[in-house]
Design a protein around this motif. Structure first.
Motif, PDB file in Angstrom:
ATOM      1  N   GLY A 168     -50.426  10.549  -7.239  1.00 44.78           N
ATOM      2  CA  GLY A 168     -51.002   9.213  -7.350  1.00 44.78           C
ATOM      3  C   GLY A 168     -49.997   8.089  -7.515  1.00 44.78           C
ATOM      4  N   LYS A 169     -48.707   8.378  -7.314  1.00 46.48           N
ATOM      5  CA  LYS A 169     -47.696   7.318  -7.442  1.00 46.48           C
ATOM      6  C   LYS A 169     -47.923   6.249  -6.372  1.00 46.48           C
ATOM      7  N   ARG A 170     -47.669   5.007  -6.756  1.00 47.81           N
ATOM      8  CA  ARG A 170     -47.935   3.875  -5.869  1.00 47.81           C
ATOM      9  C   ARG A 170     -46.705   3.580  -5.004  1.00 47.81           C
ATOM     10  N   VAL A 171     -46.933   3.581  -3.686  1.00 47.65           N
ATOM     11  CA  VAL A 171     -45.846   3.341  -2.741  1.00 47.65           C
ATOM     12  C   VAL A 171     -46.219   2.176  -1.842  1.00 47.65           C
ATOM     13  N   ASN A 172     -45.290   1.245  -1.678  1.00 44.38           N
ATOM     14  CA  ASN A 172     -45.471   0.123  -0.755  1.00 44.38           C
ATOM     15  C   ASN A 172     -44.665   0.417   0.507  1.00 44.38           C
ATOM     16  N   VAL A 173     -45.354   0.488   1.640  1.00 48.86           N
ATOM     17  CA  VAL A 173     -44.687   0.700   2.927  1.00 48.86           C
ATOM     18  C   VAL A 173     -44.781  -0.605   3.711  1.00 48.86           C
TER      19      VAL A 173
ATOM     20  N   THR B  95     -36.890   1.625  -9.484  1.00 42.67           N
ATOM     21  CA  THR B  95     -37.738   1.637  -8.288  1.00 42.67           C
ATOM     22  C   THR B  95     -36.893   1.974  -7.066  1.00 42.67           C
ATOM     23  N   PRO B  96     -37.017   3.177  -6.538  1.00 49.35           N
ATOM     24  CA  PRO B  96     -36.222   3.530  -5.359  1.00 49.35           C
ATOM     25  C   PRO B  96     -36.708   2.784  -4.122  1.00 49.35           C
ATOM     26  N   LEU B  97     -35.763   2.415  -3.271  1.00 47.88           N
ATOM     27  CA  LEU B  97     -36.068   1.787  -1.992  1.00 47.88           C
ATOM     28  C   LEU B  97     -35.477   2.653  -0.884  1.00 47.88           C
ATOM     29  N   ASP B  98     -36.323   3.101   0.025  1.00 46.14           N
ATOM     30  CA  ASP B  98     -35.865   3.844   1.201  1.00 46.14           C
ATOM     31  C   ASP B  98     -36.048   2.939   2.406  1.00 46.14           C
ATOM     32  N   ILE B  99     -34.994   2.738   3.161  1.00 47.63           N
ATOM     33  CA  ILE B  99     -35.069   1.901   4.362  1.00 47.63           C
ATOM     34  C   ILE B  99     -34.920   2.790   5.584  1.00 47.63           C
ATOM     35  N   LYS B 100     -35.924   2.756   6.447  1.00 44.27           N
ATOM     36  CA  LYS B 100     -35.922   3.543   7.675  1.00 44.27           C
ATOM     37  C   LYS B 100     -35.679   2.616   8.861  1.00 44.27           C
ATOM     38  N   LEU B 101     -34.667   2.932   9.647  1.00 44.82           N
ATOM     39  CA  LEU B 101     -34.347   2.152  10.841  1.00 44.82           C
ATOM     40  C   LEU B 101     -34.944   2.841  12.062  1.00 44.82           C
ATOM     41  N   THR B 102     -35.660   2.084  12.881  1.00 49.63           N
ATOM     42  CA  THR B 102     -36.195   2.645  14.115  1.00 49.63           C
ATOM     43  C   THR B 102     -35.316   2.198  15.272  1.00 49.63           C
ATOM     44  N   GLN B 103     -34.802   3.179  15.983  1.00 50.02           N
ATOM     45  CA  GLN B 103     -33.888   2.880  17.082  1.00 50.02           C
ATOM     46  C   GLN B 103     -34.626   2.359  18.310  1.00 50.02           C
ATOM     47  N   LEU B 104     -33.848   1.968  19.309  1.00 50.07           N
ATOM     48  CA  LEU B 104     -34.383   1.318  20.500  1.00 50.07           C
ATOM     49  C   LEU B 104     -35.256   2.251  21.330  1.00 50.07           C
TER      50      LEU B 104
ATOM     51  N   LEU C 238     -40.576   1.943  -2.973  1.00 52.53           N
ATOM     52  CA  LEU C 238     -40.691   1.001  -1.863  1.00 52.53           C
ATOM     53  C   LEU C 238     -40.082   1.632  -0.618  1.00 52.53           C
ATOM     54  N   ILE C 239     -40.721   1.378   0.525  1.00 57.43           N
ATOM     55  CA  ILE C 239     -40.180   1.828   1.812  1.00 57.43           C
ATOM     56  C   ILE C 239     -40.228   0.641   2.761  1.00 57.43           C
ATOM     57  N   ASP C 240     -39.095   0.324   3.371  1.00 53.02           N
ATOM     58  CA  ASP C 240     -39.021  -0.727   4.393  1.00 53.02           C
ATOM     59  C   ASP C 240     -38.717  -0.071   5.732  1.00 53.02           C
ATOM     60  N   VAL C 241     -39.445  -0.462   6.765  1.00 53.92           N
ATOM     61  CA  VAL C 241     -39.176   0.016   8.123  1.00 53.92           C
ATOM     62  C   VAL C 241     -38.588  -1.144   8.910  1.00 53.92           C
ATOM     63  N   PHE C 242     -37.318  -1.022   9.252  1.00 53.59           N
ATOM     64  CA  PHE C 242     -36.596  -2.091   9.947  1.00 53.59           C
ATOM     65  C   PHE C 242     -36.229  -1.643  11.365  1.00 53.59           C
ATOM     66  N   GLY C 243     -35.980  -2.614  12.218  1.00 49.78           N
ATOM     67  CA  GLY C 243     -35.450  -2.327  13.542  1.00 49.78           C
ATOM     68  C   GLY C 243     -33.981  -1.960  13.453  1.00 49.78           C
ATOM     69  N   ALA C 244     -33.466  -1.391  14.539  1.00 53.13           N
ATOM     70  CA  ALA C 244     -32.081  -0.905  14.551  1.00 53.13           C
ATOM     71  C   ALA C 244     -31.077  -2.016  14.285  1.00 53.13           C
ATOM     72  N   ASP C 245     -31.427  -3.264  14.627  1.00 59.68           N
ATOM     73  CA  ASP C 245     -30.489  -4.379  14.458  1.00 59.68           C
ATOM     74  C   ASP C 245     -30.347  -4.805  12.994  1.00 59.68           C
TER      75      ASP C 245
ATOM     76  N   ALA D  83     -47.927   5.856  10.577  1.00 58.11           N
ATOM     77  CA  ALA D  83     -48.008   7.314  10.429  1.00 58.11           C
ATOM     78  C   ALA D  83     -47.407   7.747   9.092  1.00 58.11           C
ATOM     79  N   LEU D  84     -46.313   7.107   8.693  1.00 60.75           N
ATOM     80  CA  LEU D  84     -45.692   7.438   7.409  1.00 60.75           C
ATOM     81  C   LEU D  84     -46.649   7.128   6.265  1.00 60.75           C
ATOM     82  N   ALA D  85     -47.326   5.991   6.343  1.00 61.70           N
ATOM     83  CA  ALA D  85     -48.286   5.628   5.298  1.00 61.70           C
ATOM     84  C   ALA D  85     -49.409   6.666   5.222  1.00 61.70           C
ATOM     85  N   SER D  86     -49.919   7.094   6.367  1.00 62.79           N
ATOM     86  CA  SER D  86     -50.980   8.112   6.391  1.00 62.79           C
ATOM     87  C   SER D  86     -50.479   9.439   5.849  1.00 62.79           C
ATOM     88  N   LEU D  87     -49.259   9.798   6.202  1.00 61.28           N
ATOM     89  CA  LEU D  87     -48.660  11.039   5.717  1.00 61.28           C
ATOM     90  C   LEU D  87     -48.549  11.028   4.196  1.00 61.28           C
TER      91      LEU D  87
END
Length: 581
Positions: free
Chosen positions: A121-126, A376-385, A349-356, A150-154
């Motif tokens: 039940g931990k609260r995560v902001n995506v 508060t851990p922050l995971d940043i996911k970069l999505t490539q081109l 916290l999770i941030d999804v950023f572009g590759a740039d 999809a990550l939020a649903s997972l």
């Protein structure tokens, strides 16, 4: 039901017994003891590294621990055999009833199979997409939108309480450019000829916005200076673009829980409050940065600035938060936005950023670490081109957008389900080739088709059974006699299903939803292999002519496969199909 977790509990219990008997010393840490699939399926159903990780702290030979553990585990009714291999690995083969029980568990649990309380039940902001509100979403945003959703649903499936959030970048100069571009379309709507200079947005999507502005204000802004219309047009244009963006996201099946406006941070004291929080911790100072590494720009000169001591929290260099004219840098409102998220009480916290945005990762992590005092851990996911192809050639730009291929272009070509699945067939930080022809191919090389076809195949067999008057509802299948499930192809499919709960947890722990699409492809492969084997071995066919009981026992395994595929597709935001067209 998670067989790997259950068997690990059995291993830990056996190790504790060995301690009580004096075979192992007390005080050993079992945290790194794992039960996993063996590297080679021929070696068994599961393997444990217990002897290898405990040998050094126990001051014993791995083989000696493994031999003693094998004796203990052999007494477990779930274990058919426990064999020591190499220096001390222990391979386990499970009793046939375990696989039969697994199929029943899937049918009884339904789409909840694999769901866990791992997140407690931990609260995560995506936060994902967060595109500038200056035009329609492009294909790069599409990948980030699919990945984040999809990550939020997972995470939700794994027991977290998830908030899907969009950060509206409406506080920067780019929104002024949007307003000026809409003003040009507004003048055009009044019959004037206009020219789009470099730096403006010439896409056709602003024509309707200009016309809507005309309908609202008439000729009130015609030939007037910016001071009379800039702010109002800016707000009007931003609202119009966000409506367009929401529509684009909806076409992809993405719905946000929250939208947060960058503009709301300015003039409200919220940026000042975040910087004050850092200042109280001794992390804000006046200083001069070293010149950038590599080639130094000709116009670079050392100057004193207001800096955030981000190096105290893992960054490479300290970062400016104010420009020389006293205005905030782009980093300052981002600090304030994340301070707001920290204050809202999220556990992660999770941030999804572009590759740039790769250069932004360390400074943002440093800011959140400082603001939350490391809590508060922050995971940043970069999505490539994403590279688009059609007819063997790079897909051309969208005339409507003016400079890029839009999300709407992609969805119009192949539909939302194909778009979503393909975007998750590679890890987020790997480039992805999206070939419009190949993603619609009906072949094993097309993972979308291959997985959907497996589900449709099962649905076809179930329809045939019902037409023959055979009861194939899940409760009936769950009570079927599964003792004949012994062929290697049948067991391979059951073992793939057994891995599902484990893979869901790994995917959630690593924030990697692409693992779900990989797992579904493996399950589909085993289903197709079993189906095709039935062409030569009639006793393996799902539909056993003239034998309702045998048909039910065969369809039970296939239906369990369809349940897991449907569940996995649901996490990815893809609708399972019941027949291929």
């Amino acid at each position: 039901m998670n067989l790997f977790t259950d068997l690990r509990a059995g291993v830990l219990s056996a190790l504790s017994e060995m301690q009580a008997e004096g075979v192992l010393p007390e005080g050993l840490d079992f945290a790194n003891v794992a039960v996993e699939p063996p590297r080679d399926a021929a070696h068994g159903d599961m393997a444990t590294n217990a002897a290898m990780v405990l040998a050094k702290p126990a001051k014993m030979k791995p083989r000696d621990i493994a031999d003693a553990l094998a004796v203990k585990l052999s007494a477990d009714p779930r274990v058919a055999s426990a064999e020591v291999a190499g220096p001390g690995f222990l391979n386990l083969r499970l009793a046939p009833e375990i696989w039969q029980g697994l199929v029943r568990a899937v049918l009884e649990t339904g789409t909840g199979f694999g769901r866990s309380d791992m997140g407690q039940g931990k609260r995560v902001n995506v936060e994902y997409v967060s595109a500038n509100p200056t035009g329609p979403l492009h294909v790069g945003h599409t990948r980030g939108a699919v990945f984040g959703d999809a990550l939020a649903s997972l995470l939700d499936f794994a027991g977290y309480e998830v908030t899907r959030e969009y950060y509206i970048n409406d506080g920067g100069a780019q929104v002024d450019v949007l307003a000026r571009s809409v003003y040009l379309r507004y003048l055009e709507a009044h019959g004037q000829e206009v020219a789009f200079e470099d730096g403006t947005y010439p896409g056709d999507y602003l024509i309707a916005v200009g016309e809507a502005l005309k309908a609202k204000v008439g000729d009130a802004f015609v030939d007037k200076g910016e001071q009379f219309w800039l702010q109002e047009v800016r707000d009007f244009a931003t609202d119009a673009m966000m409506d367009l963006i929401r529509s684009d996201l909806a076409s992809l099946g993405v719905k946000m829980d929250a939208f947060f406006s960058e503009k709301s941070l300015y003039g409200t004291g919220r940026i000042e409050a975040a910087i004050a929080n850092l200042d109280e911790k001794g992390l804000i100072y006046r200083g001069t940065l070293e010149p950038p590494k590599g080639k130094v720009p000709e116009d670079w000169e050392p100057r004193e600035q207001t800096l955030f001591r981000s190096t105290s929290h893992g960054d490479d260099v300290d970062r400016p938060i104010k420009k020389s004219d006293g205005s905030w840098t782009y980093f300052a409102p981002d600090i304030a936005y994340h301070f707001d998220k920290v204050e809202r009480g999220y556990d992660a916290l999770i941030d999804v950023f572009g590759a740039d945005h790769g250069g932004y990762v360390k400074r943002m992590k440093a800011a959140v670490s400082a603001l939350s005092e490391g809590q508060t851990p922050l995971d940043i996911k970069l999505t490539q081109l994403v590279r688009l192809f059609k007819n063997g050639e790079p897909f051309k730009m969208s005339k409507r957008a003016g400079t890029f291929v839009t999300l709407a272009d992609v969805v119009e070509q192949v539909g939302p389900d194909v778009t979503r699945f393909v975007m998750l067939t590679r890890k987020n930080d790997a480039p992805l080739d999206f070939d419009f022809d190949k993603v619609l191919e009906q072949s094993r090389e097309n993972p979308v088709f291959y997985v959907q076809y497996a589900h449709a195949r099962v649905c076809s067999v179930i329809r045939k059974a019902r037409e023959a008057g055979i009861d194939v509802d899940d409760p009936t299948l769950a009570s079927a006699d599964l003792s004949g499930m012994s062929d290697p192809a049948e067991l391979a499919l059951a073992k793939s299903l057994a891995e599902w709960p484990r893979l869901v947890q790994i995917a959630a722990r690593t924030n990697e939803p692409h693992r779900i699409s990989f797992a579904l492809y493996d399950i589909a492969s085993d289903l197709h292999a079993l189906y095709n084997k039935g062409n030569d071995a009639p006793e393996l066919r799902f539909f056993q002519e003239g034998d309702p009981e045998a048909t039910q026992s065969k369809i039970a395994l296939a239906r369990a496969c369809a349940v897991v595929i449907s569940t996995g597709l649901g996490i990815l935001g893809v609708a399972p199909v019941e027949e291929m067209r």
